[in-house]
Design a protein around this motif. Structure first.
Motif, PDB file in Angstrom:
ATOM      1  N   CYS A  46      -5.500  -5.446  -3.201  1.00  0.00           N
ATOM      2  CA  CYS A  46      -4.310  -6.603  -2.924  1.00  0.00           C
ATOM      3  C   CYS A  46      -4.663  -7.468  -2.671  1.00  0.00           C
ATOM      4  CB  CYS A  46      -4.024  -4.974  -1.701  1.00  0.00           C
ATOM      5  SG  CYS A  46      -2.574  -3.779  -1.913  1.00  0.00           S
ATOM      6  N   SER A  48      -3.631 -11.630  -0.994  1.00  0.00           N
ATOM      7  CA  SER A  48      -3.599 -12.308   0.023  1.00  0.00           C
ATOM      8  C   SER A  48      -2.358 -11.550   0.781  1.00  0.00           C
ATOM      9  CB  SER A  48      -4.175 -12.829  -0.210  1.00  0.00           C
ATOM     10  OG  SER A  48      -4.427 -13.297   1.472  1.00  0.00           O
ATOM     11  N   GLN A  49      -2.247 -10.887   2.014  1.00  0.00           N
ATOM     12  CA  GLN A  49      -0.866 -11.088   2.790  1.00  0.00           C
ATOM     13  C   GLN A  49      -0.133 -10.107   2.364  1.00  0.00           C
ATOM     14  OE1 GLN A  49      -0.898 -11.839   6.188  1.00  0.00           O
ATOM     15  NE2 GLN A  49      -3.361 -12.512   5.572  1.00  0.00           N
ATOM     16  N   THR A  50      -0.329  -8.659   1.420  1.00  0.00           N
ATOM     17  CA  THR A  50       0.517  -7.947   0.533  1.00  0.00           C
ATOM     18  C   THR A  50       1.360  -7.366   1.668  1.00  0.00           C
ATOM     19  OG1 THR A  50      -0.305  -7.706  -1.067  1.00  0.00           O
ATOM     20  CG2 THR A  50       1.049  -6.644  -0.877  1.00  0.00           C
ATOM     21  N   LYS A  51       2.652  -7.457   1.884  1.00  0.00           N
ATOM     22  CA  LYS A  51       3.308  -6.623   2.908  1.00  0.00           C
ATOM     23  C   LYS A  51       3.821  -5.291   2.108  1.00  0.00           C
ATOM     24  CE  LYS A  51       6.526  -5.220   6.062  1.00  0.00           C
ATOM     25  NZ  LYS A  51       8.111  -6.037   6.833  1.00  0.00           N
ATOM     26  N   SER A  83      -6.395  -7.706   3.795  1.00  0.00           N
ATOM     27  CA  SER A  83      -4.764  -8.767   4.084  1.00  0.00           C
ATOM     28  C   SER A  83      -3.823  -7.549   3.880  1.00  0.00           C
ATOM     29  CB  SER A  83      -4.684  -9.385   2.582  1.00  0.00           C
ATOM     30  OG  SER A  83      -5.230  -8.520   1.983  1.00  0.00           O
ATOM     31  N   ILE A  84      -3.674  -6.125   4.366  1.00  0.00           N
ATOM     32  CA  ILE A  84      -2.945  -5.666   4.177  1.00  0.00           C
ATOM     33  C   ILE A  84      -2.227  -5.023   5.474  1.00  0.00           C
ATOM     34  CG2 ILE A  84      -2.161  -2.572   3.362  1.00  0.00           C
ATOM     35  CD1 ILE A  84      -4.614  -2.461   1.719  1.00  0.00           C
ATOM     36  N   HIS A  85      -1.060  -4.886   4.703  1.00  0.00           N
ATOM     37  CA  HIS A  85       0.076  -4.855   6.550  1.00  0.00           C
ATOM     38  C   HIS A  85       0.963  -4.021   5.945  1.00  0.00           C
ATOM     39  CE1 HIS A  85       1.331  -8.953   4.980  1.00  0.00           C
ATOM     40  NE2 HIS A  85       2.249  -8.219   5.761  1.00  0.00           N
ATOM     41  N   ARG A  89       0.684   1.341   7.201  1.00  0.00           N
ATOM     42  CA  ARG A  89      -0.890   1.978   7.955  1.00  0.00           C
ATOM     43  C   ARG A  89      -0.291   2.538   8.819  1.00  0.00           C
ATOM     44  NH1 ARG A  89      -5.302  -1.853   8.962  1.00  0.00           N
ATOM     45  NH2 ARG A  89      -5.430  -3.360   7.354  1.00  0.00           N
TER      46      ARG A  89
END
Length: 96
Positions: A46, A48-51, A83-85, A89
């Protein structure tokens, strides 16, 4: 964190009961083989910092697009998870 474990009547992309899709077993086998073949050759990451928020009516899917980078397979899976949020989750507990 609560792990969601749907029954066959809560999550079923091929229907259930007397109206079960005739090709369900073949489709599930086919997707497993295809996924195994792809993951032998490529590592997906993914951005970086992908929501990633989930949504679902009939099947579960990302609410928005899920931009990915493909790499030649090198076995570095921890880089793809870090970096997944987002609320995806809530469903899975990735390794730390």
């Amino acid at each position: 964190m609560q792990k969601i474990t749907p029954t066959s009547f809560e999550y079923n992309p091929f229907g259930t009961g007397t109206r079960t899709c005739i090709g369900a077993a073949f489709a599930m086998m086919e997707i497993k083989i295809l996924l195994a073949m792809l993951l032998q050759r490529f590592r997906l990451q993914c951005l970086s910092q992908t929501k990633i928020d989930r949504t679902g009516l009939i099947v579960m899917a990302p609410k928005y697009q899920m931009p990915m980078i493909t790499h030649k397979q090198d076995g570095c899976v921890t880089q793809a998870i870090a970096s997944i949020h987002g609320n995806v989750r809530d469903m899975v507990q990735p390794p730390s």
